[in-house]
Scaffold this active site. Structure first.
Site, PDB file in Angstrom:
ATOM      1  N   ASP A   1       0.840  -1.193   0.000  1.00 47.69           N
ATOM      2  CA  ASP A   1       0.000   0.000   0.000  1.00 47.69           C
ATOM      3  C   ASP A   1       0.880   1.249   0.000  1.00 47.69           C
ATOM      4  O   ASP A   1       2.033   1.201   0.429  1.00 47.69           O
ATOM      5  CB  ASP A   1      -0.866   0.047   1.274  1.00 47.69           C
ATOM      6  CG  ASP A   1      -2.013  -0.964   1.248  1.00 47.69           C
ATOM      7  OD1 ASP A   1      -2.234  -1.611   0.206  1.00 47.69           O
ATOM      8  OD2 ASP A   1      -2.684  -1.091   2.292  1.00 47.69           O
TER       9      ASP A   1
ATOM     10  N   ARG B   1      -1.643  -0.378  -8.497  1.00 46.42           N
ATOM     11  CA  ARG B   1      -3.013  -0.035  -8.091  1.00 46.42           C
ATOM     12  C   ARG B   1      -3.094   1.497  -8.110  1.00 46.42           C
ATOM     13  O   ARG B   1      -2.291   2.161  -7.443  1.00 46.42           O
ATOM     14  CB  ARG B   1      -3.296  -0.552  -6.676  1.00 46.42           C
ATOM     15  CG  ARG B   1      -4.640  -0.076  -6.128  1.00 46.42           C
ATOM     16  CD  ARG B   1      -4.717  -0.204  -4.616  1.00 46.42           C
ATOM     17  NE  ARG B   1      -4.666  -1.582  -4.157  1.00 46.42           N
ATOM     18  CZ  ARG B   1      -4.274  -1.932  -2.932  1.00 46.42           C
ATOM     19  NH1 ARG B   1      -3.890  -1.015  -2.056  1.00 46.42           N
ATOM     20  NH2 ARG B   1      -4.252  -3.197  -2.577  1.00 46.42           N
TER      21      ARG B   1
HETATM   22  P1  FDA Z   1     -14.316   9.596  -4.067  1.00 47.87           P
HETATM   23  O1  FDA Z   1     -13.742   9.758  -2.690  1.00 47.87           O
HETATM   24  O2  FDA Z   1     -14.380  10.785  -4.945  1.00 47.87           O
HETATM   25  O3  FDA Z   1     -15.731   8.941  -3.917  1.00 47.87           O
HETATM   26  C1  FDA Z   1     -16.602   8.752  -5.016  1.00 47.87           C
HETATM   27  C2  FDA Z   1     -17.879   8.103  -4.539  1.00 47.87           C
HETATM   28  O4  FDA Z   1     -17.591   6.786  -4.057  1.00 47.87           O
HETATM   29  C3  FDA Z   1     -18.545   8.794  -3.356  1.00 47.87           C
HETATM   30  O5  FDA Z   1     -19.366   9.841  -3.775  1.00 47.87           O
HETATM   31  C4  FDA Z   1     -19.307   7.647  -2.734  1.00 47.87           C
HETATM   32  O6  FDA Z   1     -20.468   7.380  -3.474  1.00 47.87           O
HETATM   33  C5  FDA Z   1     -18.361   6.500  -2.908  1.00 47.87           C
HETATM   34  N1  FDA Z   1     -17.452   6.382  -1.741  1.00 47.87           N
HETATM   35  C6  FDA Z   1     -16.143   6.742  -1.703  1.00 47.87           C
HETATM   36  N2  FDA Z   1     -15.621   6.496  -0.474  1.00 47.87           N
HETATM   37  C7  FDA Z   1     -16.619   6.013   0.265  1.00 47.87           C
HETATM   38  C8  FDA Z   1     -16.707   5.584   1.606  1.00 47.87           C
HETATM   39  N3  FDA Z   1     -15.668   5.645   2.454  1.00 47.87           N
HETATM   40  N4  FDA Z   1     -17.919   5.135   2.050  1.00 47.87           N
HETATM   41  C9  FDA Z   1     -18.983   5.053   1.220  1.00 47.87           C
HETATM   42  N5  FDA Z   1     -18.959   5.466  -0.078  1.00 47.87           N
HETATM   43  C10 FDA Z   1     -17.795   5.925  -0.548  1.00 47.87           C
HETATM   44  N6  FDA Z   1      -5.343   5.229  -0.596  1.00 47.87           N
HETATM   45  C11 FDA Z   1      -4.026   5.449  -0.371  1.00 47.87           C
HETATM   46  O7  FDA Z   1      -3.626   6.589  -0.141  1.00 47.87           O
HETATM   47  N7  FDA Z   1      -3.156   4.386  -0.368  1.00 47.87           N
HETATM   48  C12 FDA Z   1      -3.556   3.118  -0.649  1.00 47.87           C
HETATM   49  O8  FDA Z   1      -2.727   2.198  -0.651  1.00 47.87           O
HETATM   50  C13 FDA Z   1      -4.932   2.891  -0.915  1.00 47.87           C
HETATM   51  N8  FDA Z   1      -5.401   1.644  -1.192  1.00 47.87           N
HETATM   52  C14 FDA Z   1      -6.710   1.490  -1.635  1.00 47.87           C
HETATM   53  C15 FDA Z   1      -7.156   0.257  -2.103  1.00 47.87           C
HETATM   54  C16 FDA Z   1      -8.409   0.141  -2.670  1.00 47.87           C
HETATM   55  C17 FDA Z   1      -8.867  -1.185  -3.209  1.00 47.87           C
HETATM   56  C18 FDA Z   1      -9.280   1.286  -2.752  1.00 47.87           C
HETATM   57  C19 FDA Z   1     -10.621   1.200  -3.395  1.00 47.87           C
HETATM   58  C20 FDA Z   1      -8.861   2.490  -2.240  1.00 47.87           C
HETATM   59  C21 FDA Z   1      -7.591   2.609  -1.669  1.00 47.87           C
HETATM   60  N9  FDA Z   1      -7.155   3.812  -1.146  1.00 47.87           N
HETATM   61  C22 FDA Z   1      -5.813   3.991  -0.881  1.00 47.87           C
HETATM   62  C23 FDA Z   1      -8.139   4.900  -0.842  1.00 47.87           C
HETATM   63  C24 FDA Z   1      -8.243   5.933  -1.961  1.00 47.87           C
HETATM   64  O9  FDA Z   1      -7.087   6.707  -2.024  1.00 47.87           O
HETATM   65  C25 FDA Z   1      -9.454   6.843  -1.736  1.00 47.87           C
HETATM   66  O10 FDA Z   1      -9.277   7.554  -0.552  1.00 47.87           O
HETATM   67  C26 FDA Z   1     -10.781   6.130  -1.678  1.00 47.87           C
HETATM   68  O11 FDA Z   1     -10.856   5.085  -2.602  1.00 47.87           O
HETATM   69  C27 FDA Z   1     -11.928   7.115  -1.995  1.00 47.87           C
HETATM   70  O12 FDA Z   1     -11.773   7.626  -3.281  1.00 47.87           O
HETATM   71  P2  FDA Z   1     -12.703   7.208  -4.532  1.00 47.87           P
HETATM   72  O13 FDA Z   1     -11.795   6.982  -5.688  1.00 47.87           O
HETATM   73  O14 FDA Z   1     -13.544   6.060  -4.172  1.00 47.87           O
HETATM   74  O15 FDA Z   1     -13.520   8.496  -4.903  1.00 47.87           O
END
Ligand code: FDA
Length: 317
Positions: free
Chosen positions: A130, A182
């Site tokens: 990560d 990733r």
């Molecule tokens: P965004 O935050 O813009 O959210 C878009 C939409 O997704 C929201 O409007 C909501 O509908 C839904 N959503 C998002 N988060 C939600 C939540 N917590 N609860 C409910 N709904 C939610 N980061 C990092 O810095 N280092 C890492 O190693 C990782 N590893 C990682 C693995 C995997 C498999 C994922 C999916 C994510 C990570 N992350 C991470 C976290 C990543 O950086 C980020 O903070 C989250 O994925 C939220 O961003 P989104 O891309 O989902 O979009």
């Protein structure tokens, strides 16, 4: 502003002491965590496998500052890997370098990481390092490259964050190396000097980086050597990111062995299933263990609705 306050609290020891004592916090946190034990995690993984979903298992914890504590982390990961293999669970593992001792000494962290990766390699189980805050970006990329090129751990992935201004250069370099990445938006509190403060810029960069990586090889002709071609995990719950990736994949005939989608446990489960039904590989990040505080606070920071749900649950019996 709220996001920054929650991310600040995610690293504050005093806030951790207060929040982890609240029964309601534990209950809400368990919405995002498969459970506290290894058995809980394996049970949740088997259930996801039955629905056609792949898994990556994360033993929760970070910023460990006593060398002896890292031994228990290594033991848990090796036991987890053995059980994934013996129970034929379709899962990999996700690790954090500060959980393995990077804040104590790099040598210790590397020794611990090699032990876990050796076990993963023996059982043909994929591993992802990560990405933590920008304080660790250079170290993480260097250590992952050392593991891949000097020690031959090829089934190893790391993470690039689209909020960092440096990430385009990193992505281009990693694409030329045929790396497995990733791609995420990024979950830590960062200075605007190094990270885009505006969500629109983070989102635009996510799409740009995904296209750089997915387009980096002979994806349209399909004649790339799959051992050397890039692999991208598109890790987002954001429909705009998913739609942009799907459109690029379709337009450029990106073969299915070069990408997968990833989401976090407990978030957008219906969309996870839909992507599987659409013929795409979908991997769920399944965290487990008792050190859920920082992970939980980062999830609250991502979505105000989660915070509202948490605050309401404090007043419910
Ligand atoms: P965004 O935050 O813009 O959210 C878009 C939409 O997704 C929201 O409007 C909501 O509908 C839904 N959503 C998002 N988060 C939600 C939540 N917590 N609860 C409910 N709904 C939610 N980061 C990092 O810095 N280092 C890492 O190693 C990782 N590893 C990682 C693995 C995997 C498999 C994922 C999916 C994510 C990570 N992350 C991470 C976290 C990543 O950086 C980020 O903070 C989250 O994925 C939220 O961003 P989104 O891309 O989902 O979009």
């Amino acid at each position: 502003m709220l996001r920054r306050v929650l991310l600040y609290l995610s690293e504050a020891g005093w806030a951790k002491a207060v929040v982890t004592k609240m029964g309601a916090a534990r209950r809400v946190a368990l919405r995002f965590v498969a459970g506290e034990s290894l058995d809980d995690a394996l049970r949740a993984s088997r259930e996801l496998n039955e629905k056609g979903l792949l898994v990556t298992l994360d033993y929760l914890g970070e910023s460990v500052n006593r060398a002896e504590d890292t031994q228990a982390v290594v033991a848990t990961y090796t036991s987890l890997i053995e059980q994934i293999a013996s129970q034929k669970v379709r899962a990999g593992v996700s690790l954090k370098l500060t959980h393995l001792g990077l804040d104590i000494a790099e040598d210790l962290c590397i020794t611990n990481l090699r032990t876990v990766l050796t076990s993963a390699q023996e059982h043909d189980i994929p591993a992802t390092v990560d990405m933590e805050s920008s304080h660790y970006t250079d170290d993480t990329l260097r250590i992952v490259r050392t593991m891949r090129y000097e020690y031959g751990f090829t089934n190893l992935q790391t993470v690039i964050q689209s909020y960092l201004r440096r990430s385009e250069d990193d992505m281009r370099a990693l694409a030329s190396e045929g790396a497995s990445i990733r791609l995420v938006k990024g979950a830590y509190l960062e200075n605007p000097k190094i990270a885009f403060p505006e969500k629109s810029d983070v989102d635009a960069n996510f799409v740009k980086l995904a296209e750089i990586f997915l387009g980096a090889d002979d994806a349209d002709t399909g004649d790339g050597d799959s051992d050397e071609s890039t692999f991208l995990a598109i890790a987002s719950h954001d429909e705009n990111m998913i739609a942009a990736a799907l459109a690029f994949i379709e337009k450029n005939n990106v073969p299915s062995h070069r990408y997968e989608f990833q989401m976090l446990y407990g978030i957008r489960t219906a969309r996870q299933a839909e992507l599987v039904q659409g013929g795409h590989a979908m991997r769920v990040y399944v965290p487990f263990g008792s050190s859920w505080y920082a992970y939980f606070m980062r999830r609250l920071a991502e979505r105000p609705a989660n915070l509202t749900f948490f605050l309401r649950s404090l007043f419910r019996r």
